[in-house]
Design an enzyme around this catalytic site. Sequence first.
Site, PDB file in Angstrom:
ATOM      1  N   ARG A  41       0.822  -1.212   0.000  1.00  0.00           N
ATOM      2  CA  ARG A  41       0.000   0.000   0.000  1.00  0.00           C
ATOM      3  C   ARG A  41       0.856   1.263   0.000  1.00  0.00           C
ATOM      4  NH1 ARG A  41      -4.688  -1.987   4.288  1.00  0.00           N
ATOM      5  NH2 ARG A  41      -5.916  -3.143   2.767  1.00  0.00           N
ATOM      6  N   LYS A 198     -19.919 -18.665   2.978  1.00  0.00           N
ATOM      7  CA  LYS A 198     -21.347 -18.550   3.222  1.00  0.00           C
ATOM      8  C   LYS A 198     -22.056 -17.709   2.160  1.00  0.00           C
ATOM      9  CE  LYS A 198     -20.948 -18.881   8.263  1.00  0.00           C
ATOM     10  NZ  LYS A 198     -21.264 -18.219   9.553  1.00  0.00           N
ATOM     11  N   GLY A 354      -9.172 -10.648  -0.266  1.00  0.00           N
ATOM     12  CA  GLY A 354      -7.957 -11.193   0.323  1.00  0.00           C
ATOM     13  C   GLY A 354      -7.581 -12.586  -0.124  1.00  0.00           C
TER      14      GLY A 354
END
Length: 400
Positions: A41, A198, A354
């Site tokens: 970053r 999920k 991620g």
Amino acid sequence: MQVKTLAQLAAAGRLAGRRVFIRSDLNVPQDAAGNITEDTRIRASVPAIELALSAGAAVMVTSHLGRPAEGEFRPADSLAPVAQRLSQLLGRPVPLVRDWIDGVPVAPGEVVLLENCRVNKGEKNNSDELARKMAALCDVYVNDAFGTAHRAEATTHGMAKFAPVACAGPLLAAEIEALGKALGAPKRPLVAIVAGAKVSTKLTILNNLAARVDQLIVGGGIANTFLLAQDVPIGKSLAEPDLVPECRKIMGTLAAKGGTLPLPIDVVVAREFKADAVPRVCAAGDVHPDEMILDIGPSSALALVHLLREAGTIVWNGPIGVFEFDAFAEGTRQMALAIAGATADGAFSIAGGGDTLAAIAKYHVADRISYISTGGGAFLEFLEGRMLPAIEVLQQRARD
């Protein structure tokens, strides 16, 4: 999504001698001693800073780091390690300024780093009073922090309302362009991959994409719930039976517009969830009650490869199986290579999240993906069809 950009202002000569405030995303991981363990970053923030400096601006940069308590500065919340690394990358001193709300001494051609912005009272709740004070520090406000674009905070949203000029930095501008290209006016067929544990955590994304894409590929526990929706036995696999009606609704949305949701025809199963579990390949309908699905099988992977290689645009969020365990990684590996191959053949691919980034790194395809998004939550909210506050305000200011 039309916004003003820092590059446009620099090309027009509108930065020379101006005070430029850049909101970057410098929220890097650190070890227990405060050492930076991964500086992607920080490196991604450099182009905006260098562009403003080369244009003759007086440059101020800030970011959040961690989750500090507002009004309570602690050494652990300091951007000092970031200032040190930024100095190395820029090849010049980058002084760190702690108390900066009431004024910052910085001359044209210089850059300073302003201490952790989330320590300031009113940052998180987007205080107009704080935003006005900070906006008064600059002539040009630049948002270059896509990772925070889904949050309306004083330095990501409020400042953009009150600064004389508000624009997107090169990193944010690239994200806007890539996301717009993927979902705004995509080259068809448009294929989206949504995987995860999920359905409930990605239900809004699935519903939004079902109305847009030509094929929707699901993986992980999400795929297991869709298999249940087709009355396919899944043993003790992770799933959410109560969301079967929602899955059927999503499949209905796709079918009504001629789209498809290809489910696995074969799977890789095991009795235990661990790296050395013994894998078994079977037809999707032959999973034993004491087994769990941990990857797609070879026939499913082959079908997936063919589908992806025909795509015009690919949106990728999530690995298709438990790729962390080599015995259950082949489906994700084949998918990553297929996306890379399709991109080489002219498809536009964008990936984010991620676990997705970890898979891209594992299979060494980063240089063969058209665009890798830097924002986890912001990327997901965009896929949900939400307008991100930090981008929305820049669009409004572009019309000023």
